[in-house]
Design a protein around this motif. Structure first.
Motif, PDB file in Angstrom:
ATOM      1  N   LYS A   7       1.924 -55.707 -60.774  1.00  0.00           N
ATOM      2  CA  LYS A   7       2.060 -55.448 -59.345  1.00  0.00           C
ATOM      3  C   LYS A   7       2.375 -56.743 -58.611  1.00  0.00           C
ATOM      4  O   LYS A   7       1.847 -57.798 -58.943  1.00  0.00           O
ATOM      5  CB  LYS A   7       0.753 -54.837 -58.816  1.00  0.00           C
ATOM      6  CG  LYS A   7       0.811 -54.346 -57.385  1.00  0.00           C
ATOM      7  CD  LYS A   7      -0.507 -53.674 -57.013  1.00  0.00           C
ATOM      8  CE  LYS A   7      -0.474 -53.146 -55.589  1.00  0.00           C
ATOM      9  NZ  LYS A   7      -1.759 -52.497 -55.218  1.00  0.00           N
ATOM     10  N   ARG A  45       2.608 -49.578 -65.981  1.00  0.00           N
ATOM     11  CA  ARG A  45       3.070 -49.317 -64.614  1.00  0.00           C
ATOM     12  C   ARG A  45       3.562 -50.616 -63.971  1.00  0.00           C
ATOM     13  O   ARG A  45       2.897 -51.655 -64.056  1.00  0.00           O
ATOM     14  CB  ARG A  45       1.952 -48.720 -63.769  1.00  0.00           C
ATOM     15  CG  ARG A  45       2.354 -48.498 -62.302  1.00  0.00           C
ATOM     16  CD  ARG A  45       1.238 -47.837 -61.517  1.00  0.00           C
ATOM     17  NE  ARG A  45       1.519 -47.816 -60.078  1.00  0.00           N
ATOM     18  CZ  ARG A  45       2.290 -46.918 -59.468  1.00  0.00           C
ATOM     19  NH1 ARG A  45       2.864 -45.954 -60.184  1.00  0.00           N
ATOM     20  NH2 ARG A  45       2.496 -46.962 -58.166  1.00  0.00           N
ATOM     21  N   GLU A  68       4.843 -51.979 -60.264  1.00  0.00           N
ATOM     22  CA  GLU A  68       4.851 -51.630 -58.843  1.00  0.00           C
ATOM     23  C   GLU A  68       5.139 -52.868 -58.007  1.00  0.00           C
ATOM     24  O   GLU A  68       4.541 -53.928 -58.216  1.00  0.00           O
ATOM     25  CB  GLU A  68       3.499 -51.035 -58.445  1.00  0.00           C
ATOM     26  CG  GLU A  68       3.404 -50.629 -56.988  1.00  0.00           C
ATOM     27  CD  GLU A  68       2.034 -50.055 -56.631  1.00  0.00           C
ATOM     28  OE1 GLU A  68       1.797 -49.819 -55.435  1.00  0.00           O
ATOM     29  OE2 GLU A  68       1.216 -49.855 -57.551  1.00  0.00           O
ATOM     30  N   LYS A  69       6.058 -52.748 -57.082  1.00  0.00           N
ATOM     31  CA  LYS A  69       6.457 -53.856 -56.212  1.00  0.00           C
ATOM     32  C   LYS A  69       6.883 -55.055 -57.047  1.00  0.00           C
ATOM     33  O   LYS A  69       6.296 -56.139 -56.977  1.00  0.00           O
ATOM     34  CB  LYS A  69       5.323 -54.218 -55.255  1.00  0.00           C
ATOM     35  CG  LYS A  69       4.973 -53.105 -54.280  1.00  0.00           C
ATOM     36  CD  LYS A  69       3.870 -53.515 -53.318  1.00  0.00           C
ATOM     37  CE  LYS A  69       3.533 -52.362 -52.377  1.00  0.00           C
ATOM     38  NZ  LYS A  69       2.440 -52.711 -51.435  1.00  0.00           N
ATOM     39  N   ALA A 100       7.848 -48.205 -59.873  1.00  0.00           N
ATOM     40  CA  ALA A 100       7.768 -47.743 -58.494  1.00  0.00           C
ATOM     41  C   ALA A 100       7.985 -48.918 -57.548  1.00  0.00           C
ATOM     42  O   ALA A 100       7.316 -49.957 -57.667  1.00  0.00           O
ATOM     43  CB  ALA A 100       6.415 -47.093 -58.221  1.00  0.00           C
TER      44      ALA A 100
END
Length: 569
Positions: free
Chosen positions: A445, A470, A472-473, A493
């Motif tokens: 992240k 994952r 993210e950003k 994402a």
């Protein structure tokens, strides 16, 4: 003798009138507050790590006969000072300003080895000053060179201050010609040592150059190598600069560790470790000279630390735990924050041995500049285990030579520039064992990388895909985009890939992939390429595919419904 006793008595009286207790308590409270701040609000519950504390007793190595002329060997005076302080219940052994030449130093329980500003502990460049021993416990069948600075089963120890600890690594390390300019190579060869038959490596001695082959011959004979056998290859057996084995309660605060024969700072099977305000330096061309490598350690925090080395920067090595440790993941409850890594094979690394397992790791607010790989996870069949619950948040990167983020389950032991040339073709599955690498539940992240060869590479095993990752950003500027092979449960994402060539994202034999709010280079030649008959469940959510010259390309073995487009945000 009476004069020495009188001098020591005066020194003790002088120490007592100093506000040592106040300063010590103030420092301990400050460190404790910092550690608590870093350990609060993590994605997992971090056990409290106590700060080592020491009696208000200070002894200078000079009082025990140490001489700071850079020529006198101070092994015995330093040992005498540490032993005397330990017998009195512990305290601080002071290394004053000056150059202190020495052989191995053993830190005992309740000892704080404190280097004052201007102090240089210079370990000897005479290999014979470091005895060959059957392990730090004295019971191993494999002999090692005594590590320059070490502790075994010590409790409540520290290395503090603003001094420098130099390992004289140049007398131990071999050098690859490809990492030298022509002038440097000529000067190195002219300095002595030997060059390998193929002309690609320089070694400090013939004994060091032939050491690995000699050990293999011992093993082939079917007989356990004896002490005499190891003595014949001692110049090949490079020691770590700092090795702290099965210790509980470690504080490293302030010193510079540099020029190690091998790894620089290596806690092994130890717990409750605080490393802060430390610097680790070595030549970029050094071989196997990692920065800080907690091996099978638990409850560790590393912060405000700078590393510039020739191998991995901050690396977790989850291997075998000690009998004294509770069963469970070998590397557990690790916090790394506010660190800067310059040259290294990887900024933050896990592996290559992962069979001991990893659980609960947080890496945050770090800067990696010029590393070969940014974040690097590496393992292989027969050397793997379960790595899970790793949280990477707030990493700034620049000029990464290979991958920004790398998962490689086919690691073969080479440097990143060698590993990156391996074939990425899918391979046949093998039986799953307890030594099969398993990487899962890992989150990235707030990651920014300005310059890399490839944005992302996930190279899992057909029998055990890399799972539950994952992103993210994430914002990455790189030559090539993302490549995932044998991956399952990958989610991107709010991610931006600015690339120069090829597909933005390539998926091979990967399942359950979600691409949500992925931005990319205008007029990219291809947004998504999918290969492999196993690839399925690829969801595109809220994406603008019109910016690419070609949106999706499916390989001939890919099912037509493998990719599902969803316009919902």
């Amino acid at each position: 003798m009476m004069r020495n006793y009188f001098n020591r008595a005066l020194w003790a009286l002088f120490v007592l009138v100093l506000p040592v207790a106040f300063v010590s308590a103030q420092t301990e409270r400050s460190i404790a507050d910092e550690v608590k701040k870093y350990c609060d609000n993590l994605p997992f519950t971090m056990p409290a790590i106590p700060v080592p504390t020491f009696p208000d007793r200070r002894m200078s190595i000079r009082e025990y006969g140490a001489v700071s002329d850079g020529r006198t060997l101070n092994t015995k005076p330093i040992a005498d000072a540490i032993t005397a302080c330990a017998k009195l219940g512990g305290g601080t052994v002071v290394v004053p300003s000056g150059t202190w030449l020495t052989g191995p130093i053993t830190i005992e329980s309740n000892i704080n080895l404190h280097l004052e500003r201007g102090a240089l502990i210079q370990f000897s460049n005479r290999i014979e000053d470091f005895p060959l021993i059957p392990g730090l416990d004295g019971k191993s069948k494999r002999y090692i060179i005594t590590p320059p600075l070490h502790a075994y089963r010590a409790k409540n120890i520290a290395i503090t201050g603003e001094g420098i600890i130099d390992g004289a690594g140049e007398v131990w390390r071999y050098v690859k010609r490809e990492k030298q300019t022509e002038r440097q190579w000529k000067e190195l060869v002219a300095s002595g040592g030997v060059v390998s038959v193929d002309g690609k490596e320089w070694w400090p001695s013939k004994e060091a150059m032939n050491g690995e082959e000699s050990l293999k011959e011992f093993e082939k004979s079917g007989k356990a190598p004896t002490a005499d056998d190891y003595a014949k290859v001692r110049e090949f057996l490079r020691p770590d600069l700092v090795q702290l084995v099965q210790c509980d309660g470690i504080l490293l605060d302030g010193p510079t560790f540099q020029n190690s024969p091998k790894f620089h700072v290596r806690p092994i099977q130890s717990e409750n470790i605080i490393i802060r305000n430390v610097r680790v330096y070595s030549p970029w061309y050094g071989q196997n000279n990692d920065g800080i490598d907690p091996a099978s350690c638990r409850n560790v925090i590393i912060y405000n630390t700078t590393v510039d080395v020739g191998d991995d920067g901050l690396c977790l090595k989850p291997g075998t735990i000690a009998k004294s440790q509770k069963p469970g993941p070998a590397c557990e409850n690790i916090v790394i924050s506010d660190c800067v890594i310059y040259h290294a094979h990887g900024g933050f690394v896990i592996g290559s041995e992962t069979y001991g397992g990893v659980n609960n790791v947080s890496v945050s607010n770090c800067v990696f500049i010029g590393t070969d790989v940014g974040v690097r996870f590496k393992s292989m069949r027969g050397n793997g285990g379960l790595v899970e619950n790793v949280f990477i948040d707030g990493i700034q990167m620049r000029d990464i030579q290979n991958e920004t983020i790398l998962f490689d389950m086919y690691y073969g032991g080479g440097a990143p520039e060698m590993e990156s040339t391996k074939t990425r073709d899918d391979k046949r599955p093998e039986s799953v064992t307890d030594r099969t690498p398993r990487f899962q539940n890992i989150t990235f992240k707030n990651i920014t990388c300005n310059g890399a060869n490839r944005a992302l590479l996930v190279n899992g095993l057909p029998e055990m895909p890399v799972k539950g990752i994952r992103f993210e950003k994430v914002n990455i500027l790189s030559k090539m985009g993302a490549l995932c092979i044998n991956a399952d449960g990958i989610e991107l994402a709010d991610v931006t890939f600015t690339i120069k060539e090829g597909a933005v994202i390539t998926l091979n034999q990967s399942t359950s992939v979600t691409l949500r709010s992925v931005d990319y280079t205008q007029d990219a030649s291809l947004f998504l390429k999918v290969d492999g008959e196993k690839s399925a469940g690829i969801h595109l959510v809220g994406l603008n595919l019109s910016r690419a010259k070609k949106s999706i390309e499916l390989g001939q073995d890919v099912k037509s419904d493998a990719v599902i487009q969803d316009n919902e945000k």
